[in-house]
Design a protein around this motif. Structure first.
Motif, PDB file in Angstrom:
ATOM      1  N   ASP A 144       4.627   5.755   4.926  1.00 13.09           N
ATOM      2  CA  ASP A 144       5.273   4.581   4.336  1.00 13.09           C
ATOM      3  C   ASP A 144       4.267   3.457   4.111  1.00 13.09           C
ATOM      4  OD1 ASP A 144       7.704   5.832   4.277  1.00 13.09           O
ATOM      5  OD2 ASP A 144       8.495   4.855   6.082  1.00 13.09           O
ATOM      6  N   VAL A 145       3.431   3.207   5.123  1.00 18.65           N
ATOM      7  CA  VAL A 145       2.429   2.150   5.000  1.00 18.65           C
ATOM      8  C   VAL A 145       1.456   2.461   3.867  1.00 18.65           C
ATOM      9  CG1 VAL A 145       0.461   1.062   6.155  1.00 18.65           C
ATOM     10  CG2 VAL A 145       2.614   1.383   7.403  1.00 18.65           C
ATOM     11  N   ALA A 146       0.975   3.696   3.792  1.00 17.23           N
ATOM     12  CA  ALA A 146       0.031   4.078   2.745  1.00 17.23           C
ATOM     13  C   ALA A 146       0.658   3.944   1.357  1.00 17.23           C
ATOM     14  CB  ALA A 146      -0.447   5.513   2.973  1.00 17.23           C
ATOM     15  N   ARG A 176       1.420  -1.647  -3.886  1.00 15.55           N
ATOM     16  CA  ARG A 176       1.112  -3.078  -3.988  1.00 15.55           C
ATOM     17  C   ARG A 176      -0.202  -3.297  -4.741  1.00 15.55           C
ATOM     18  NH1 ARG A 176       2.496  -7.640  -0.900  1.00 15.55           N
ATOM     19  NH2 ARG A 176       1.537  -9.457  -1.901  1.00 15.55           N
ATOM     20  N   ALA A 177      -1.138  -2.375  -4.606  1.00 20.44           N
ATOM     21  CA  ALA A 177      -2.417  -2.478  -5.302  1.00 20.44           C
ATOM     22  C   ALA A 177      -2.335  -1.992  -6.741  1.00 20.44           C
ATOM     23  CB  ALA A 177      -3.476  -1.670  -4.558  1.00 20.44           C
ATOM     24  N   GLY A 178      -1.174  -1.538  -7.185  1.00 21.52           N
ATOM     25  CA  GLY A 178      -1.000  -1.080  -8.551  1.00 21.52           C
ATOM     26  C   GLY A 178      -1.552   0.304  -8.799  1.00 21.52           C
ATOM     27  N   ILE A 179      -1.647   1.115  -7.744  1.00 19.81           N
ATOM     28  CA  ILE A 179      -2.189   2.474  -7.870  1.00 19.81           C
ATOM     29  C   ILE A 179      -1.044   3.463  -7.698  1.00 19.81           C
ATOM     30  CG2 ILE A 179      -3.851   4.134  -6.944  1.00 19.81           C
ATOM     31  CD1 ILE A 179      -5.409   1.731  -5.798  1.00 19.81           C
ATOM     32  N   ASP A 180      -0.576   4.041  -8.794  1.00 15.94           N
ATOM     33  CA  ASP A 180       0.563   4.956  -8.696  1.00 15.94           C
ATOM     34  C   ASP A 180       0.095   6.371  -8.368  1.00 15.94           C
ATOM     35  OD1 ASP A 180      -0.193   6.296 -11.070  1.00 15.94           O
ATOM     36  OD2 ASP A 180       0.866   4.819 -12.286  1.00 15.94           O
ATOM     37  N   LEU A 190      -8.470  -3.418  -1.732  1.00 19.23           N
ATOM     38  CA  LEU A 190      -8.918  -4.150  -0.545  1.00 19.23           C
ATOM     39  C   LEU A 190      -7.997  -5.328  -0.244  1.00 19.23           C
ATOM     40  CD1 LEU A 190     -12.793  -4.218  -1.107  1.00 19.23           C
ATOM     41  CD2 LEU A 190     -11.543  -2.965   0.661  1.00 19.23           C
ATOM     42  N   ARG A 191      -7.575  -6.036  -1.286  1.00 18.11           N
ATOM     43  CA  ARG A 191      -6.687  -7.176  -1.080  1.00 18.11           C
ATOM     44  C   ARG A 191      -5.363  -6.719  -0.460  1.00 18.11           C
ATOM     45  NH1 ARG A 191      -6.488  -8.684  -6.057  1.00 18.11           N
ATOM     46  NH2 ARG A 191      -8.361  -9.985  -5.964  1.00 18.11           N
ATOM     47  N   ALA A 192      -4.862  -5.584  -0.920  1.00 14.95           N
ATOM     48  CA  ALA A 192      -3.611  -5.067  -0.363  1.00 14.95           C
ATOM     49  C   ALA A 192      -3.789  -4.608   1.076  1.00 14.95           C
ATOM     50  CB  ALA A 192      -3.097  -3.911  -1.230  1.00 14.95           C
ATOM     51  N   LEU A 193      -4.922  -3.991   1.380  1.00 12.10           N
ATOM     52  CA  LEU A 193      -5.174  -3.531   2.746  1.00 12.10           C
ATOM     53  C   LEU A 193      -5.261  -4.712   3.716  1.00 12.10           C
ATOM     54  CD1 LEU A 193      -7.839  -0.763   2.041  1.00 12.10           C
ATOM     55  CD2 LEU A 193      -5.577  -0.398   3.041  1.00 12.10           C
TER      56      LEU A 193
END
Length: 286
Positions: free
Chosen positions: A34-36, A42-46, A73-76
């Motif tokens: 779920d976290v991943a 959130r980072a826009g990577i589908d 990185l910003r999302a992490l």
């Protein structure tokens, strides 16, 4: 095997996974996925830009090189701590989830068994398993510790993009099977251990420390444990012996009559050294 292609590598690992029972492990794995998923979303990577491998207590993501590493990185740094806090505040102590993370870049190929092959991937896995990263997570109140490779720091982090404070990343060197690996740790560097930060480091076996080894007791000049050094013994003042003491070093001093030391007549009870003449100048030496 496919030709190696450039990929962004994301690794996430659960702390103390093997200490839990089967029910707790199954729960932690669901939370990890779920976290991943939420972080990458959130980072826009589908999903079309990702290839996932399951490793039990960890997840590995190969991300298309065209996806934004800056957004990842910003999302992490923002999304993962928020999610973990929300999960853990409602979970029992045995179901708390804490994560180590690594972001790296490099070339990876896929073999005929759908296995991933590449030295850059191996290096990323070494960083994830480094004792320094484990120690960093143990020493933190929050539930996430992130390390990035040298290439990610050079290309992204050091430029200070919004949401990625470059001053919060610190250079570290970790030991691995492939030799020392240089990386950048987000947040405080833990105390000295098997791995070390580049600001300090550990002593090298065989290097001079400025100390001299103590001689063996059977060696000439050896001294018993706890006894003062020769220099200290030489500098230590000695107590005067009992009675009057007269030292005559060289020459032939003479005295006419008697010589009195303290309350004694003559030199009774005292000590006389050297050539001493008592009485007349022609008396015999004592």
């Amino acid at each position: 095997m496919t030709d190696p292609v450039s990929r962004t590598i994301l690794l996430l690992d659960i702390e103390k996974y093997s200490d839990r029972d089967d029910i707790e492990q199954a729960y932690l794995r669901r939370m990890l996925y779920d976290v991943a998923d939420r972080t990458l979303e959130r980072a826009g990577i589908d999903e079309r830009l990702r290839l996932r491998a399951d490793r039990g207590d960890s997840v590995m993501e190969l991300i298309d090189a065209n996806a934004s590493v800056t957004a990842l990185l910003r999302a992490l740094l923002t999304e993962v701590p928020t999610q973990l806090h929300a999960v853990n505040r409602m979970a029992s102590s045995s179901a708390q989830i804490r994560l180590r993370g690594v972001v790296a870049t490099g070339y990876v190929a896929v073999d005929e068994h759908d296995g991933w092959v590449g030295s850059d991937l191996n290096h990323a896995c070494r960083l994830l398993d480094a004792q320094l990263l484990r120690a960093a997570l143990r020493e933190r109140r929050d539930d996430f510790a992130l390390c990035v490779s040298e290439s990610v720091h050079t290309g992204i982090v050091r430029h200070g993009h919004a949401g990625i404070p470059a001053e919060d990343f610190h250079p570290v060197t970790v030991d691995s099977k492939n030799g020392p690996l240089r990386a950048w740790l987000h947040g405080p560097v833990p105390g000295a251990g098997d791995d070390h930060s580049e600001k300090g480091g550990t002593s090298v076996p065989g290097a001079s420390s400025g100390e001299r080894p103590a001689p063996r007791r059977d060696q000439p000049g050896a001294q018993a444990p706890g006894s003062p050094a020769p220099e200290a013994r030489a500098a230590r003042p000695t107590a005067p012996p009992a009675g009057a003491v007269f030292h005559f070093d060289g020459g032939a001093p003479t005295f006419g009559g008697s010589l009195v030391g303290g309350d004694q007549h003559g030199v009774s009870g005292g000590q006389v050294t050297g050539d001493v003449h008592l009485g007349g100048s022609g008396g015999e030496s004592a």
